[in-house]
Scaffold this motif. Structure first.
Motif, PDB file in Angstrom:
ATOM      1  N   TRP B  42       0.837  -1.206   0.000  1.00  0.00           N
ATOM      2  CA  TRP B  42       0.000   0.000   0.000  1.00  0.00           C
ATOM      3  C   TRP B  42       0.869   1.251   0.000  1.00  0.00           C
ATOM      4  CZ3 TRP B  42      -3.278  -2.058   4.695  1.00  0.00           C
ATOM      5  CH2 TRP B  42      -4.041  -3.162   4.248  1.00  0.00           C
ATOM      6  N   ASP B  59      -3.386   3.997  -1.034  1.00  0.00           N
ATOM      7  CA  ASP B  59      -3.750   3.301  -2.274  1.00  0.00           C
ATOM      8  C   ASP B  59      -3.268   1.866  -2.214  1.00  0.00           C
ATOM      9  OD1 ASP B  59      -4.858   5.450  -3.794  1.00  0.00           O
ATOM     10  OD2 ASP B  59      -2.804   6.257  -3.888  1.00  0.00           O
ATOM     11  N   GLY B  64      -8.664   2.644  -2.891  1.00  0.00           N
ATOM     12  CA  GLY B  64      -8.035   3.560  -1.944  1.00  0.00           C
ATOM     13  C   GLY B  64      -8.973   3.929  -0.801  1.00  0.00           C
ATOM     14  N   SER B 122     -11.663   7.399  -0.606  1.00  0.00           N
ATOM     15  CA  SER B 122     -10.615   8.280  -1.100  1.00  0.00           C
ATOM     16  C   SER B 122     -11.098   8.947  -2.390  1.00  0.00           C
ATOM     17  CB  SER B 122      -9.352   7.472  -1.383  1.00  0.00           C
ATOM     18  OG  SER B 122      -8.403   8.291  -2.002  1.00  0.00           O
TER      19      SER B 122
END
Ligand SMILES: Nc1ncnc2c1ncn2[C@@H]1O[C@H](COP(=O)(O)OP(=O)(O)OP(=O)(O)O)[C@@H](O)[C@H]1O
Ligand SMILES: Nc1ncnc2c1ncn2[C@@H]1O[C@H](COP(=O)(O)OP(=O)(O)OP(=O)(O)O)[C@@H](O)[C@H]1O
Ligand SMILES: [Mg+2]
Ligand SMILES: [Mg+2]
Lengths: 419, 419
Positions: B42, B59, B64, B122
């Protein structure tokens, strides 16, 4: 109110009869001492005359107390179930306002959270103002005292007096008073403006004006706005049921009782209920001396409320009070600015007062719970005629906010219409 | 804010660094699955650009998330201690409004009450609207989306949509958001109108107008009233910090973020903050195309807010909604009465909007937290000149409520003054 939404009554709860009351009081040392002598000598008499609770006065050799207990239903309608918490809110209200209104209400002597028993000072020299007025009595200082009561209670629970953190915390307690606030919302603010089985009036005499009020688009528009105002404007802690039956008077003493409807709201609601009930008395009153007294009482209530509130505010500003609304820093060096701000503020309170007074008149003639003031008029048509005149005034006040914009104008309009 | 009034941080609390965040996310199966792949893959980057919290975007191979954690102090000023509960209120706000605003905000993916960590979708295709506007970008649908967001969130948390018992219960949760409400009360509503060390501005250029605003009796009077309005008028659940930095935009998508200031209040506060920030952008904006866009955005925000709110209200009335303010029974058979009531209601919201917009302009130029929009003007005198013009507009709006009574009039006045 659906019974299944009721929280269960605490296991320890039971409705006390006179024997139970005697034993209960004997078990609380401060109360037993206040009454004095052996418990067997205490005289206990029921004085419940309202819709909701059991109320008893107890006299002992040394003194008296007033005992109030919530029932798990409406007192006058056992089928209408109700949670017990209303004496809790009345006790909480007394604790909030007693420090700022002093002897304008009763001292709280005891609260029992299991039995929902509230014990306060006994006012045994006093009569209920409404009944006193109906009997033609005169208490020239009473309205002034009630005005000071509203001003002090409202000011000290408002954001003019303290930071929002403190005021919010104190007011939020009373958000919990849902059962009685629901009664206000339904019976005062909503039902009279729709077809509802709880509504009733002298029929057919008042059918026309009742329908008129229900259907007038200007009335509806104002009523809608006042519903929003009552429920969204958290200006102060209200008494919430400040009619002339919630005031007890003696020659030299006035007390506000029965704060169980306490909730946050617009200050004009308390003012409007009190003035509305004086207006109801005015319209019910046959003789012109009584009418003059009713008008005088409205004027004195308002002057006292207005001046007391203004003075508390000026003092707080001078002493650099820490209220978050109209912060002292804005006006400390600007007394004329403060005067203007107060005038703006009072203009809003006045408008609320007039509208809520009108709504109180309406609900007390065509809604669920009527006032007895008109019962002194034996002739039914005459009674309906006086009620119709009161209703017409109320309708006009709601339909056109510009018809009357000061309490002085309200007095003269009402006096003229009541003749 | 005195540190000794802070509740202790829960024992389990610690501020997570990137390793801590990775471990934390790996430990929450729904989040780990959403990110996909092994945690070691990540990518974690800090995007904190505000004053208060740590914010990271993470992400993974599959997707995300956005990670936000409260710190026990203001992020940009560790000496300014602060309780941790702000992400709790942001999470509570998202839970309240997400059902009615849908994809106009972010989905809430997780909240950890010990670490005060909030994880949401996100928005990695998006930019912050303020920065986008400052760079000369154009998002023709964004303002309309924000208007719909405010209308839906406000309507569904108001007494037009549900009985008071439910609304009060929901709003009272946010009475607890005292720390951030105190910031609003001090920084937005109070400090700019008194001498206060937190105030600052381009000096000496703006000394005159800043003093003017602090001392004008008409401004003070209005500011006092708006302080009361913010703190006593519980019309709906507010976002509470709806500036252009709380909106993220992509070509085809607009989201409102950062609801940590959520509190009950007057709907015009949210509208006023958003419009105030568009006006700040308008005054900061050198080119006339950018100014035209700012005016268009104000117009579209307002039209969208106004029309969406009105339509929700009409629909509720038609379907016999159970809101206690402007009860459906009053207007069900009277669409023109409803239209009038809505006009009354919107008149008040408009007045609040204009006044709060003016106060937002003032506090963003002479108060503690300025907007960066003016930073694009390299010349200091020119920057001060544009700020002075914005301040003069704000002062005039506050001093005379009749100068502008519609948003359309506000647009043209501002456009003229910004030229
Ligand atoms: N402190 C007191 N001292 C003497 N009498 C009192 C006192 N409090 C109440 N009373 C008497 O008891 C009656 C009922 O009291 P109260 O109005 O508090 O009861 P309630 O059940 O809440 O009535 P309501 O239905 O009007 O709300 C009063 O009208 C008054 O006559
Ligand atoms: N869901 C998200 N997706 C992508 N980026 C985000 C998201 N939420 C926030 N951000 C980015 O992180 C920044 C800070 O977020 P946010 O405004 O919520 O933090 P804050 O500490 O509350 O700031 P403020 O001091 O303005 O209150 C935003 O300006 C934005 O750039
Ligand atoms: Mg009672
Ligand atoms: Mg924030």
């Amino acid at each position: 109110m659906s019974p299944h939404s009721l929280p269960p009554a605490p296991a320890a709860y039971r409705t006390l009869d006179t024997d139970g009351i005697r034993a209960f009081l004997a078990g609380v040392p401060t109360l037993a001492t206040r009454l004095g002598g052996p418990a067997a000598h205490w005289r206990i008499r029921e004085v419940s005359d309202g819709n909701l609770n059991n109320v008893f006065l107890i006299d002992g050799p040394q003194g008296g107390v007033c005992f109030k207990q919530s029932l798990p239903h409406v007192r006058v309608d056992p089928a209408w179930k109700m949670p017990l918490d209303r004496t809790f809110y009345e006790a909480a209200y007394l604790r909030e306002i007693r420090p700022c209104v002093g002897a304008l209400t009763t001292d709280i002597l005891h609260f029992d959270p299991d039995l929902f028993v509230l014990v306060v000072e006994s006012l045994d020299r006093h009569v209920v103002l409404r009944r006193g007025l109906m009997a033609g009595g005169d208490w020239p200082d009473a309205a002034r005292a009630v005005g000071a009561f509203v001003a002090r209670g409202a000011f000290h629970t408002s954001l003019l007096a303290a930071p929002f953190e403190e005021i919010t915390r104190r007011l939020d307690v009373f958000s919990g008073n849902r059962t009685l606030t629901r009664i206000t919302v339904d019976l005062v603010l909503t039902d009279p403006y729709r077809d509802h089985p709880r509504n009733h009036w002298i029929s057919p005499d008042l059918d026309g004006i009742a329908a008129d009020i229900r259907t007038d688009p200007h009335v509806r528009r104002r009523v809608g706005a006042m519903q929003a105002r009552f429920l969204t404007c958290r200006q102060a802690l209200l008494h919430g049921d400040l009619h002339t039956g919630s005031v007890m008077v003696a020659d030299d003493d006035t007390r506000v009782i029965d704060g169980e409807f306490a909730c946050p709201g617009p200050i004009g609601f308390d003012c409007g209920l009190f003035i509305g009930n004086l207006l109801l008395h005015l319209f019910a009153c046959g003789d012109s001396a009584g009418q003059d007294r009713a008008v005088r009482d409205i004027a004195q209530f308002w002057a006292s409320f207005h001046d007391t509130f203004g003075e508390l505010w000026r003092t707080a500003t001078r002493h650099d009070g820490n209220g978050d609304a109209y912060a002292a820093a804005l006006f400390r060096d600007d007394p004329s600015g403060l005067q203007q701000a107060q005038a703006d503020f009072m203009r809003d309170v006045t408008a609320d007062t007039i509208a809520f007074a009108a709504m109180e008149i309406i609900r007390r003639i065509v809604g669920y719970a009527h006032v007895p003031d008109f019962d002194t008029i034996p002739d039914r048509a005459a009674r309906a005629g006086r009620q119709a005149a009161a209703l017409a005034l109320a309708r006009d006040l709601l339909a056109d906010p510009d018809i009357v914009t000061t309490i002085a104008d309200l007095e003269s309009l009402a006096r003229g219409r009541a003749r």
